[in-house]
Enzyme design. Structure first.
Site, PDB file in Angstrom:
ATOM      1  N   GLU A   2       1.714  -1.068  -0.947  1.00 53.70           N
ATOM      2  CA  GLU A   2       0.372  -1.510  -0.536  1.00 53.70           C
ATOM      3  C   GLU A   2      -0.300  -0.515   0.406  1.00 53.70           C
ATOM      4  OE1 GLU A   2       0.439  -5.385   1.288  1.00 53.70           O
ATOM      5  OE2 GLU A   2       1.577  -6.303  -0.344  1.00 53.70           O
ATOM      6  N   GLY A   3       0.391   0.565   0.764  1.00 56.71           N
ATOM      7  CA  GLY A   3      -0.131   1.481   1.772  1.00 56.71           C
ATOM      8  C   GLY A   3       0.315   1.126   3.178  1.00 56.71           C
TER       9      GLY A   3
END
Lengths: 355, 355
Positions: free
Chosen positions: A318-319
């Site tokens: 998701e970063g």
């Protein structure tokens, strides 16, 4: 503009700015070297920006989501519908990446690179790239066409370009896609030559049987596609993902505009390997946010010559690991530009006291 | 209130909150364990706060400065006047800790615990504890009196208490003091029993001769004072510093009010060892911000059972490594309270797909 044109536009980093920043860092009011890796980061950022006047500007995490045909082979602990559900959760602001981004003062941009079941009600808050409704099963055929791969990369370039025109100065590339650690491990094995068996991890948490299956699938896929490790686009076509193509494009697009990109875990790492094959000039623009527990990630970082800023046993994607590193990058930029030098502060320099 | 009274007021962490947070963390929309150490941090914070409703509130770095008589022995690369000069720089907002604190949204409180030459023009922005005009040379006599040690610790307790009453929910303890890595190494050797020769580092950057001198000074001081490793106050009296006493007090004061304290490098680590001796209940309230390159720091962290959040080769002090870790602590708290669970989000849980 084609991805090849962008790849050719990436400038080399500025050696004069690098040398000048090394000199400046040693004049700041601190013992030589005492800010450790923040000093190296400041030097890297100066080389990227081509100036000592660093300003990271708006911080943005681009989360690209895509589905993977190979999910049908039983390589993930979660059903494929979760990709679209998580996309909706990102858009609504309730997922891990949203909370971390709020904490560090970053914006989140959600990209539907090509999920199988796009959320009905999230359209307005999702950038609809939608290269396709998920990739094909790469155990049986190429994951995507050559045209789809180019479309995904070029969409990423355009997104980065637009964000930078809008004030973004520090980007991160994050991912969501059920089964995408299988795609990432195949990419990493194909490009780095690492043994696929040793680098395959549990992803979202497959059990022992699932892990064996992942290894089989990757081995068979690599045997089927017989990839040239130097051809990044062919690797993306054969075993990649739409979100991985978009992330590679983000990296190329940012580098072409002289902005750094913080890469997240193993999926972003795979995208970085592809970006690096498409345009070797991209490498000095990359910053490794963290070291994931997925074994393929360490192989990737070593191949790219990157040392991660964080090592917190994350493996979410998701970063998240990239966004958590934003304050470190921002601190390095601010320290280099805003701290006073010994001369400015009127503080005594080193004496002979210790000699 | 005496430090003994505060030490006795530190409550044990809340086991029910710890168990409930472990359960909640596993229900959040992410693969089990995928937030790694952030999950452990959330559990620790719940135990400290005694609730699942975490809110770190105002973040504050307390930078305590003090001078050290042992500087006369040639153990530092910088002259003693730098302590007061840096105190003025902290107050003016131009030092590394100011810039990092701005980056992470924290306030900086500057404390003159007892510098030799206090800056004339910085009074209004500096908390004047001033236990004395620097400690005595501990190679020849105790660094301070028993009364001074208690005064320093109790000042730290009061500062923490006031800050918490003012809304602070996350504190860091940082330091400034020429020659204080010599004091810290002596404390760490005395309390942990580690070999002083192997743990002494270069501090702000002494040369080889300076390093040899540091080792001699510490060995001779430890032989002179014959310290009981269990008596934290006696160690502070013999080889400590006023800023180290204040930092130990910050830790006790925060723990007594059920707030976490992020410790910085080797000086804060020495203060944590003293706080731990004064009140063993303080230990679960401590979070290690980073691992310093000073060898004594790793010994200290291992002794306290702490695993640092960052490892960026910093060795500056001032609270820099602690402040840089604030966003990680804050992210853990926010993730645990604000992320949606699978049930709230309507996201599918693990299937049999990987089995």
């Amino acid at each position: 503009m084609s991805w090849e044109e962008t790849a050719n536009q990436i400038p080399p980093v500025d050696q004069a700015a690098i040398a000048a920043m090394r000199e400046r860092v040693d004049q700041l009011t601190k013992p030589t070297g005492s800010l450790g890796r923040l000093e190296d980061l400041a030097v890297q950022l100066a080389g990227i920006a081509g100036t000592l006047n660093l300003d990271v500007g708006r911080k943005v995490v681009v989360v690209a989501a895509g589905d993977h045909g190979v999910a049908a082979e039983g390589v993930s602990a979660y059903p494929q519908e979760v990709t679209g559900q998580m996309l909706a959760l990102f858009a609504a602001g309730h997922a891990a990446i949203n909370i971390i981004s709020q904490t560090v003062g970053a914006d989140v941009i959600v990209v539907d690179a090509g999920v199988a079941q796009p959320p009905a009600d999230a359209d307005e808050r999702v950038l609809p790239v939608r290269v396709g409704p998920g990739t094909a099963d790469f155990l049986r055929e190429p994951a995507m066409t050559h045209q789809q791969a180019a479309t995904a990369v070029e969409a990423g370039i355009r997104i980065a370009d637009d964000l930078i025109s809008d004030g973004a100065g520090l980007l991160a590339a994050g991912d969501m896609g059920i089964a995408n650690t299988t795609s990432a491990a195949a990419i990493i094995a194909a490009i780095t030559g690492a043994d696929s068996d040793t680098i395959v991890g549990r992803g979202t948490g497959v059990d022992d049987a699932g892990l064996v299956r992942k290894r089989e699938v990757i081995q068979q896929a690599l045997a089927l596609h017989r990839l040239d490790p130097g051809d990044g686009l062919a690797v993306l076509v054969a075993v990649g993902g739409f979100e991985i193509g978009v992330m590679a494009g983000i990296m190329l697009g940012a580098a072409a505009r002289q902005k750094p990109v913080v890469i997240d875990g193993v999926i972003a790492g795979a995208a970085a390997l592809i970006a690096d094959r498409l345009a070797p000039a991209v490498r000095p623009y990359l910053i490794a946010g963290h070291r994931s527990t997925e074994p393929a990630h360490s192989v990737t970082l070593a191949h790219l010559g990157l040392e991660p800023l964080l090592d917190l046993s994350l493996h979410l994607g998701e970063g998240t690991g990239a966004a958590l590193a934003f304050p470190i990058v921002e601190a390095a930029a601010r320290l280099a530009t805003q701290m006073w030098t010994f001369a400015e502060a009127g503080v005594a320099m080193k004496s002979d006291a210790g000699q």
